[in-house]
Design a protein around this motif. Structure first.
Motif, mmCIF file in Angstrom:
data_model
loop_
_atom_site.group_PDB
_atom_site.id
_atom_site.type_symbol
_atom_site.label_atom_id
_atom_site.label_comp_id
_atom_site.label_asym_id
_atom_site.label_seq_id
_atom_site.Cartn_x
_atom_site.Cartn_y
_atom_site.Cartn_z
ATOM 1 N N GLN A 52 -46.565 23.736 -36.535
ATOM 2 C CA GLN A 52 -46.890 24.487 -34.783
ATOM 3 C C GLN A 52 -47.648 22.977 -34.292
ATOM 4 N N ILE A 53 -46.382 22.888 -33.198
ATOM 5 C CA ILE A 53 -47.547 21.422 -32.756
ATOM 6 C C ILE A 53 -48.303 22.060 -30.951
ATOM 7 N N MET A 54 -49.733 21.769 -31.241
ATOM 8 C CA MET A 54 -49.910 22.202 -29.675
ATOM 9 C C MET A 54 -51.584 21.302 -28.733
ATOM 10 N N LEU A 55 -51.105 20.711 -27.943
ATOM 11 C CA LEU A 55 -51.755 19.960 -27.358
ATOM 12 C C LEU A 55 -53.137 20.535 -26.726
ATOM 13 N N ASP A 56 -53.951 19.400 -27.035
ATOM 14 C CA ASP A 56 -55.630 19.570 -27.147
ATOM 15 C C ASP A 56 -55.501 19.679 -25.208
ATOM 16 N N SER A 57 -56.877 20.905 -25.423
ATOM 17 C CA SER A 57 -56.651 21.472 -24.523
ATOM 18 C C SER A 57 -57.696 20.010 -23.288
ATOM 19 N N GLU A 58 -57.763 20.099 -21.796
ATOM 20 C CA GLU A 58 -57.737 19.337 -21.236
ATOM 21 C C GLU A 58 -59.214 19.304 -20.509
ATOM 22 N N PRO A 59 -60.403 19.243 -19.788
ATOM 23 C CA PRO A 59 -61.406 19.396 -18.979
ATOM 24 C C PRO A 59 -60.834 20.246 -17.750
ATOM 25 N N ASP A 60 -61.546 20.981 -17.114
ATOM 26 C CA ASP A 60 -60.485 21.913 -16.192
ATOM 27 C C ASP A 60 -61.777 21.755 -15.233
ATOM 28 N N THR A 61 -62.056 21.456 -13.496
ATOM 29 C CA THR A 61 -62.908 21.639 -13.279
ATOM 30 C C THR A 61 -63.599 22.864 -12.283
ATOM 31 N N ASP A 62 -62.096 23.967 -12.917
ATOM 32 C CA ASP A 62 -62.051 25.059 -12.088
ATOM 33 C C ASP A 62 -62.578 25.573 -13.821
ATOM 34 N N ALA A 63 -63.450 26.523 -13.569
ATOM 35 C CA ALA A 63 -64.021 26.827 -14.726
ATOM 36 C C ALA A 63 -63.672 28.342 -15.018
ATOM 37 N N ALA A 64 -63.236 29.527 -13.667
ATOM 38 C CA ALA A 64 -62.317 30.484 -14.667
ATOM 39 C C ALA A 64 -60.819 29.968 -15.022
ATOM 40 N N GLU A 65 -60.124 28.937 -14.790
ATOM 41 C CA GLU A 65 -59.216 28.816 -14.923
ATOM 42 C C GLU A 65 -59.391 27.981 -16.442
ATOM 43 N N SER A 66 -60.583 27.129 -16.719
ATOM 44 C CA SER A 66 -60.845 26.530 -17.717
ATOM 45 C C SER A 66 -60.599 27.781 -19.185
ATOM 46 N N LEU A 67 -61.688 29.107 -18.318
ATOM 47 C CA LEU A 67 -62.431 29.983 -19.036
ATOM 48 C C LEU A 67 -61.012 30.264 -19.854
ATOM 49 N N SER A 68 -59.985 30.540 -18.800
ATOM 50 C CA SER A 68 -58.408 31.374 -19.369
ATOM 51 C C SER A 68 -57.749 30.748 -20.242
ATOM 52 N N ASN A 69 -57.771 29.785 -19.766
ATOM 53 C CA ASN A 69 -57.424 29.144 -21.062
ATOM 54 C C ASN A 69 -57.052 27.809 -22.273
ATOM 55 N N ASN A 70 -58.722 28.583 -22.448
ATOM 56 C CA ASN A 70 -59.436 28.681 -23.782
ATOM 57 C C ASN A 70 -59.282 29.823 -24.214
ATOM 58 N N GLN A 71 -59.445 31.271 -23.556
ATOM 59 C CA GLN A 71 -58.941 32.164 -23.901
ATOM 60 C C GLN A 71 -57.199 32.558 -24.729
ATOM 61 N N SER A 72 -56.593 32.122 -24.022
ATOM 62 C CA SER A 72 -54.829 31.785 -24.421
ATOM 63 C C SER A 72 -55.072 31.290 -25.291
ATOM 64 N N LEU A 73 -55.769 29.723 -25.889
ATOM 65 C CA LEU A 73 -55.500 29.365 -26.801
ATOM 66 C C LEU A 73 -55.914 29.684 -27.949
ATOM 67 N N SER A 74 -57.415 30.521 -27.869
ATOM 68 C CA SER A 74 -58.193 32.006 -28.951
ATOM 69 C C SER A 74 -56.625 32.895 -29.418
ATOM 70 N N TRP A 75 -55.879 33.203 -28.929
ATOM 71 C CA TRP A 75 -54.766 33.690 -29.095
ATOM 72 C C TRP A 75 -54.050 33.746 -29.713
ATOM 73 N N GLY A 76 -53.364 32.494 -30.731
ATOM 74 C CA GLY A 76 -52.198 32.422 -31.309
ATOM 75 C C GLY A 76 -51.027 33.247 -31.301
#
Length: 268
Positions: free
Chosen positions: A128-152
């Motif tokens: 399973q190849i995953m992309l490293d999460s990148e910093p995002d200036t939009d805090a809400a979008e960053s939180l959404s991305n982190n939640q998505s990655l935490s749910w494999g």
């Protein structure tokens, strides 16, 4: 649809059960077949193969593979909905291949090799190849991305199965996952029109969606389910069972859990 109030035929519930091993596009359920997770950081990824044993490499999105001419007779490769199916016909030394993202993602570099099969050796897990999460200036979008990655894929698939079929006391209460509506109309999900497919429930976690679809054999012969025969752009597809008996038998029905980066009707 509220999945906790979903009423399925007793026969189907008995067929699916709770927490039985899942046959998966991503091989995500049993610990022994858990995928080998690798974060892409521009370093070539080693993919060892065993001759005659197909190995799956999953990417965040659809990809195409560039195979060197020297490998065309030695390695069979297929790219389907973000998954590479690699099957070595003969042993070969480490060879570099390029895999291009078709969704504005990166160019991946794989170092592929193949060794002869040995008696008693274990089956190699999926990668399973995953992309490293990148910093995002939009805090809400960053939180959404982190939640998505935490749910494999494994967690989302298990969550969907538990929501539909687990006893109420065992249904997980997880933040960040919400039920979303899905049309319970039959769709031609499986090529060949042999299988009736009806979406029954769907959920969203971050940027990912998981949809539970009931599959019923409408032919008078057994059918072996193959994820490569599914229509749509899926990140992963997990069958509860991969074989259906002829129509009218007790085991002519199963389920598939589809994970996507878009709602079901868009991904389909």
């Amino acid at each position: 649809m509220n999945p906790r109030h979903f009423v399925a035929p007793v026969r189907w519930i008995a067929l699916l059960g709770f927490c039985i091993p899942l046959l998966s596009f991503a091989q995500v359920d049993t610990a022994s077949n858990a995928p080998e997770r690798v974060v892409w950081n521009k370093t070539p990824i080693a993919i060892p193969l065993v001759v005659g044993e197909e190995r799956l490499v999953h990417f965040p999105g659809s990809v195409s593979i560039g195979l060197p001419q020297a490998l065309t007779a030695l390695l069979r490769s297929q790219s389907v909905n973000g998954t590479l199916y690699l099957l070595a016909r003969e042993p070969f030394d480490t060879t570099r291949i390029m895999v291009r993202s078709e969704t504005e993602g990166p160019m991946y570099v794989l170092d592929v090799s193949a060794e002869p099969a040995e008696s008693g050796s274990h089956t190699l897990p999926d990668v399973q190849i995953m992309l490293d999460s990148e910093p995002d200036t939009d805090a809400a979008e960053s939180l959404s991305n982190n939640q998505s990655l935490s749910w494999g894929y494994a967690a989302l698939t298990r969550y969907a199965a538990q929501q539909l079929y687990a006893p109420t006391r065992l249904i997980p209460r997880q933040s960040g996952v919400v039920a979303i509506p899905v049309s319970a109309e039959p769709v031609e999900l499986v090529h060949g029109a042999r299988i009736e497919a009806v979406p029954v429930a769907a959920w969203k976690a971050g940027l990912r969606y998981v949809t539970a679809v009931k599959l019923t054999n409408r032919t008078q012969r057994p059918v072996v389910l193959d994820p490569r025969e599914l229509r749509g752009a899926w990140l992963a597809a997990t069958f509860q069972h991969n074989r259906l008996l002829p129509a009218g038998n007790e085991d002519d029905t199963t389920a598939v859990y589809l994970i996507s980066d878009r709602p079901f009707d868009v991904a389909f």
